[in-house]
Write an enzyme that holds these catalytic residues in place. Structure first.
Site, mmCIF file in Angstrom:
data_model
loop_
_atom_site.group_PDB
_atom_site.id
_atom_site.type_symbol
_atom_site.label_atom_id
_atom_site.label_comp_id
_atom_site.label_asym_id
_atom_site.label_seq_id
_atom_site.Cartn_x
_atom_site.Cartn_y
_atom_site.Cartn_z
ATOM 1 N N ARG A 1 0.849 -1.202 0.000
ATOM 2 C CA ARG A 1 0.000 0.000 0.000
ATOM 3 C C ARG A 1 0.877 1.242 0.000
ATOM 4 O O ARG A 1 1.668 1.447 0.913
ATOM 5 C CB ARG A 1 -0.923 -0.004 1.230
ATOM 6 C CG ARG A 1 -2.230 -0.692 0.979
ATOM 7 C CD ARG A 1 -3.111 -0.685 2.188
ATOM 8 N NE ARG A 1 -3.473 0.655 2.653
ATOM 9 C CZ ARG A 1 -4.406 0.882 3.577
ATOM 10 N NH1 ARG A 1 -5.051 -0.131 4.122
ATOM 11 N NH2 ARG A 1 -4.682 2.103 3.949
ATOM 12 N N ARG B 1 -2.238 11.467 7.161
ATOM 13 C CA ARG B 1 -3.515 10.765 7.377
ATOM 14 C C ARG B 1 -4.019 10.992 8.800
ATOM 15 O O ARG B 1 -5.208 11.185 9.035
ATOM 16 C CB ARG B 1 -3.344 9.263 7.105
ATOM 17 C CG ARG B 1 -3.203 8.961 5.629
ATOM 18 C CD ARG B 1 -2.548 7.626 5.379
ATOM 19 N NE ARG B 1 -3.291 6.495 5.882
ATOM 20 C CZ ARG B 1 -2.790 5.265 5.973
ATOM 21 N NH1 ARG B 1 -1.534 5.033 5.610
ATOM 22 N NH2 ARG B 1 -3.529 4.276 6.420
HETATM 23 P P1 B4P Z 1 -5.893 -1.518 10.689
HETATM 24 O O1 B4P Z 1 -5.835 -0.618 11.881
HETATM 25 O O2 B4P Z 1 -6.809 -2.652 10.707
HETATM 26 O O3 B4P Z 1 -6.132 -0.507 9.524
HETATM 27 P P2 B4P Z 1 -7.303 0.525 9.370
HETATM 28 O O4 B4P Z 1 -7.606 1.285 10.631
HETATM 29 O O5 B4P Z 1 -8.435 -0.223 8.767
HETATM 30 O O6 B4P Z 1 -6.589 1.470 8.371
HETATM 31 P P3 B4P Z 1 -6.825 2.764 7.516
HETATM 32 O O7 B4P Z 1 -7.602 3.798 8.277
HETATM 33 O O8 B4P Z 1 -5.479 3.141 7.050
HETATM 34 O O9 B4P Z 1 -7.556 2.318 6.215
HETATM 35 P P4 B4P Z 1 -8.735 2.734 5.298
HETATM 36 O O10 B4P Z 1 -8.715 1.648 4.320
HETATM 37 O O11 B4P Z 1 -10.008 2.971 6.053
HETATM 38 O O12 B4P Z 1 -4.475 -2.087 10.489
HETATM 39 C C1 B4P Z 1 -3.270 -1.376 10.651
HETATM 40 C C2 B4P Z 1 -2.131 -2.306 10.996
HETATM 41 O O13 B4P Z 1 -2.136 -2.512 12.402
HETATM 42 C C3 B4P Z 1 -2.226 -3.694 10.368
HETATM 43 O O14 B4P Z 1 -0.964 -4.059 9.881
HETATM 44 C C4 B4P Z 1 -2.641 -4.597 11.534
HETATM 45 O O15 B4P Z 1 -2.134 -5.905 11.410
HETATM 46 C C5 B4P Z 1 -2.041 -3.891 12.721
HETATM 47 N N1 B4P Z 1 -2.788 -4.116 13.954
HETATM 48 C C6 B4P Z 1 -4.150 -4.150 14.083
HETATM 49 N N2 B4P Z 1 -4.494 -4.374 15.362
HETATM 50 C C7 B4P Z 1 -3.310 -4.478 16.072
HETATM 51 C C8 B4P Z 1 -2.997 -4.693 17.450
HETATM 52 N N3 B4P Z 1 -3.943 -4.859 18.379
HETATM 53 N N4 B4P Z 1 -1.691 -4.702 17.806
HETATM 54 C C9 B4P Z 1 -0.724 -4.535 16.887
HETATM 55 N N5 B4P Z 1 -0.939 -4.329 15.555
HETATM 56 C C10 B4P Z 1 -2.236 -4.298 15.162
HETATM 57 O O16 B4P Z 1 -8.361 4.161 4.624
HETATM 58 C C11 B4P Z 1 -7.339 4.341 3.646
HETATM 59 C C12 B4P Z 1 -7.550 5.672 2.894
HETATM 60 O O17 B4P Z 1 -8.769 5.609 2.095
HETATM 61 C C13 B4P Z 1 -7.765 6.937 3.739
HETATM 62 O O18 B4P Z 1 -6.542 7.526 4.143
HETATM 63 C C14 B4P Z 1 -8.559 7.843 2.749
HETATM 64 O O19 B4P Z 1 -7.712 8.479 1.821
HETATM 65 C C15 B4P Z 1 -9.435 6.870 1.989
HETATM 66 N N6 B4P Z 1 -10.797 6.728 2.573
HETATM 67 C C16 B4P Z 1 -11.317 5.582 3.113
HETATM 68 N N7 B4P Z 1 -12.569 5.804 3.567
HETATM 69 C C17 B4P Z 1 -12.849 7.119 3.319
HETATM 70 C C18 B4P Z 1 -13.988 7.951 3.597
HETATM 71 N N8 B4P Z 1 -15.067 7.477 4.219
HETATM 72 N N9 B4P Z 1 -13.939 9.261 3.211
HETATM 73 C C19 B4P Z 1 -12.869 9.751 2.584
HETATM 74 N N10 B4P Z 1 -11.752 9.021 2.298
HETATM 75 C C20 B4P Z 1 -11.732 7.709 2.676
#
Ligand code: B4P
Length: 193
Positions: free
Chosen positions: A134, A146
């Protein structure tokens, strides 16, 4: 219907916990991040526009994500409930979601807000960036952008649901299993009430 919002900053564990929660509660998973990444993979015009913004750590326009969620709700008329992951991310998206659910005679049951320190978020995302491919995960500047977008535009979404007494905070640090158990406990308490 059980309609949950899993809320938190980037890297807080939304995607990770969503996978487990949808299996346990039989919900349809709606992740705007996943929907956008599949548009990018298919090289659609929407995907190309989104990639430009996502690579800079910025949010994509409200009308784009609201349109995607509206189509996804229509495509799943028989769902038992929905788990919204990464949506809503602005006050405008929250208001639009309420209206879309109202049209279906339903609403948000609760928002589960996961709290994680900024340094832990940066470490998790940089670690994922080593293997995920990514482009928004392998640059610390983009990760911090972000997180800044989250503070400027997204954190206020919790205030919106707090007005309706629908927010439950959960500590997002610790083992994935412990956090999942805590989220499940909160959902079960609410469902039993
Ligand atoms: P996760 O924490 O699961 O990731 P996420 O919150 O879902 O991520 P993000 O906010 O970046 O993604 P999104 O696709 O929504 O994982 C992170 C890491 O942490 C992983 O490697 C995991 O293994 C690890 N982890 C998890 N739990 C753990 C624990 N307990 N201990 C240790 N490690 C752990 O967004 C991506 C982009 O899409 C945004 O920046 C934006 O540009 C766009 N976007 C998405 N939705 C949007 C919306 N509604 N409006 C506008 N833009 C949007």
């Amino acid at each position: 219907m059980l309609n949950l919002i899993l809320f938190g900053p980037p890297g807080s564990g939304k995607g990770t916990q969503s996978e487990k929660l949808i299996n346990k509660y039989g919900l349809k998973h709606l992740s705007t991040g996943d929907l956008l990444r599949s548009e990018i993979a298919e090289r659609t015009p929407l995907g190309l526009e989104a990639k430009n913004l996502m690579d800079k750590g910025q949010l994509v326009p409200d009308e784009v994500v609201i349109g995607m969620i509206s189509s996804a709700l229509d495509a799943n008329p028989n769902a038992k409930g929905f788990l919204f992951d990464g949506f809503p991310r602005t006050a405008t998206q929250a208001e639009a979601l309420d209206k879309l659910l109202e049209l279906k005679n339903t609403g948000i049951t609760m928002m589960l807000a996961m709290e994680v320190s900024e340094e832990e978020l940066v470490n998790r995302l940089l670690k994922r960036g080593m293997t995920s491919g990514r482009s928004d995960d392998n640059n610390e500047g983009v990760i911090r952008a972000r997180i800044a977008e989250y503070h400027n535009k997204t954190a206020a979404v919790a205030d919106y649901y707090r007005k309706f007494d629908k927010v439950v905070k959960v500590k997002g640090e610790g083992s994935v299993e412990d956090i999942f158990n805590e989220l499940s406990r909160e959902i079960d308490t609410l469902v039993a009430a």
